[in-house]
Structures are given as C-alpha cells and as structure tokens.
Scaffold this motif. Structure first.
Motif, short mmCIF file in Angstrom:
data_model
loop_
_atom_site.label_atom_id
_atom_site.label_comp_id
_atom_site.label_asym_id
_atom_site.label_seq_id
_atom_site.Cartn_x
_atom_site.Cartn_y
_atom_site.Cartn_z
N THR A 100 19.17 -14.83 -31.66
CA THR A 100 18.63 -15.30 -30.55
C THR A 100 19.83 -15.57 -29.26
N PRO A 101 19.50 -15.97 -27.35
CA PRO A 101 20.54 -15.47 -26.97
C PRO A 101 21.19 -17.07 -27.48
N THR A 102 20.91 -17.83 -27.56
CA THR A 102 21.40 -19.39 -28.10
C THR A 102 20.55 -19.84 -29.47
N SER A 103 21.12 -20.80 -30.31
CA SER A 103 20.73 -21.30 -30.81
C SER A 103 20.18 -22.21 -30.77
N TRP A 104 19.26 -22.41 -29.75
CA TRP A 104 18.30 -23.50 -29.69
C TRP A 104 17.07 -22.83 -28.64
N ASP A 105 17.17 -21.01 -28.75
CA ASP A 105 16.14 -20.47 -28.97
C ASP A 105 15.34 -19.84 -29.93
N ARG A 126 12.42 -18.99 -31.20
CA ARG A 126 11.00 -17.72 -30.76
C ARG A 126 11.00 -16.61 -31.94
N GLU A 159 8.22 -12.30 -30.56
CA GLU A 159 8.04 -13.08 -29.57
C GLU A 159 9.37 -11.78 -28.72
N LEU A 160 10.41 -12.63 -29.58
CA LEU A 160 12.10 -11.55 -28.89
C LEU A 160 11.47 -10.46 -28.28
N SER A 207 10.00 -10.16 -25.11
CA SER A 207 9.64 -10.22 -23.64
C SER A 207 11.60 -9.86 -24.02
N ASN A 208 12.23 -9.31 -24.52
CA ASN A 208 13.21 -8.44 -24.31
C ASN A 208 12.45 -7.07 -23.26
#
Length: 274
Positions: free
Chosen positions: A8-13, A15, A19-20, A23-24
């Motif tokens: 994921t883009p960040t460790s707090w994402d 999804r 979904e990813l 979304s992409n």
C-alpha cells in the motif's frame, strides 16, 4: 513479504487487494468498468421496459425493444419519453435500492459504505442521428458539483462507437491543464473540437457498470449508429464529505447511515448532571 501482505502507499493504508486494484485503475484512467450484479440489473431493466411500454400504449405507438425505440419514437418526442420514464421510475425508492445493489461492490470500494445517493438519477435516451440528444462536453465540477462524488453509469443496451460516453482520460487532462490556458472561455462546440483528438469513447456492454470521475471533461456526441442508446447515471458520495451546491436532503438522500452516526446525531449531553 508473505503471500498475505499487501503493498500500500503508506503503512496506514489498510485497503485490501480488490479495493486497491479498482482504486489504482480509477485514479490512473479516470474511469473503471466492472460487472454489475445481474439479479438487480435485470430488475432495473424490467422497470425501464415496463415504463417504455406504458408510454407507447398511452400514445398508441408500436412497442419495440429498447434498441429499436427509434422505430417508434420521433426525435421531437425523445425528451418527452425520457421525462415520462423518469417520473415512473422515481415514484418510490425501489429503483434506487436496486441501482445501488447492482453496483454495490464498486461503490463501496471507491466511495465507502456510509453513503448518500442522488434522488433523481439521469436517464439518457439517444436516438440515432438526433441532435437534441447530444450532451455537450463538460465536467460537473465546473458547475458547483462536489469533486467527492462518484458517477455510476449503467447502460441498458450494448454501447459501441458513437453510442458511447466519451471522456478526457486523466493523463491527457493533466497534460492539457499544464499546456493550455483559457479553454473554459470557449463554447462547448469549440472546446469539443479543441479536445477531440485526446478524447476516448468508452465501449461497454449491457451487464457492465461504468464508474467515472465526473470532474474530467465528458459527454455524448451524436449517435450515428442504427441502435438507440439507453443508460442511467447516478451519483454517490460519502455521507460526510463536502456537498458544494448539490445539498443533502435536496439533491442527495442518505441511504446507508451507520449506527454510530445515528446515535451521534441524537446524542444529548447530560447538562443537568453538572
């Protein structure tokens, strides 16, 4: 990395993979095509066909398939037919419920699950060679529509070539933003001509759902095919996201209000305990 870990883009994402992936694609292209829930899609189409049948009976016209509506409906009657069917479809909320359920997995992945929904979705009926059915190039955000909205567009016939919605894909839109000034001073026809070589017509079959970013320029040109175009577009948005000119309770209605939101709205602080 184990097979269960997701990049994921960040460790707090947090999804998940589906979904990813959606979304992409949506972020890169500006639109996404996925399969509809067939059970609910068939209910939607049946309601449209029944309303179309009522119209042809009321005006003593032959009833045809949706694809062959132009054999029964004249160009001058196209808008009257559209308004008649919209009035029939939106008397209650059954059509809205079926519409939401037909594309629920797409809406949840791109927009969330605590939602508001457009009260009166837009019906497009584009008869062959009818100039009155053209939807000039535009972006909804140019006219006070919130960029937080998701437009969910469902065709009820197979759409190809000039029957398709066209869009300026995100990469080309971003390039034009950097290169061009003053394009919004042009007329719709001039803007269409200016952007024509960069536009993409999106073919889509009945049974699929198109979700697109309505902040990108889009529209319908003249239908030059020998089949009538039928589709509906409806906007969804996160319940708590900004609304701009299209207000909650007027243009949008809440459809999936979660319990914590309901309880928070009704919360009363015990002031008399102080």
């Amino acid at each position: 990395m184990t097979s269960h870990e997701i990049i994921t883009p960040t460790s707090w994402d947090f999804r998940e993979t589906e979904e990813l992936s959606m979304s992409n694609t949506y972020e890169k292209e500006g639109f996404l095509i996925e399969s509809a829930n067939k059970q609910y899609l068939e209910l939607l189409k049946k309601d449209i066909e029944n309303a179309y049948l009522d119209f042809t009976r009321s005006y003593s016209k032959i009833n045809t398939s949706l694809e062959q509506a132009h054999l029964s409906i004249s160009h001058s009657e196209s808008n009257e037919l559209r308004l008649f069917i919209m009035q029939a479809l939106f008397k209650g909320t059954n059509f809205h419920r079926n519409y939401y359920n037909s594309a629920k997995h797409i809406i949840h992945n791109l927009c969330g699950n605590e939602l508001s929904m457009q009260k009166r979705p837009g019906l497009s009926i584009n008869l062959p060679n009818n100039l009155n059915d053209v939807l000039p190039i535009h972006a909804d955000t140019w006219n006070g529509v919130s960029p937080f909205e998701l437009n969910v567009w469902i065709p009820f016939v197979d759409c190809s070539n000039t029957m398709c919605l066209y869009i300026l894909k995100r990469d080309k839109y971003n390039r034009r933003i950097k290169e061009c000034n003053g394009l919004l001073k042009l007329s719709s026809d001039e803007l269409f001509d200016e952007l024509f070589d960069d536009l993409t017509w999106i073919p889509i079959e009945y049974g699929k759902v198109l979700a697109f970013d309505q902040s990108l320029p889009h529209g319908f040109s003249v239908n030059e095919e020998n089949i009538s175009h039928w589709s509906i577009n409806c906007r969804f948005k996160g319940l708590h996201t900004p609304y701009w000119d299209k207000k909650l309770g007027e243009y949008f209605m809440p459809i999936t209000v979660k319990n914590c939101t309901r309880m928070g709205m009704n919360y009363q602080h015990p002031d008399n305990w102080i």
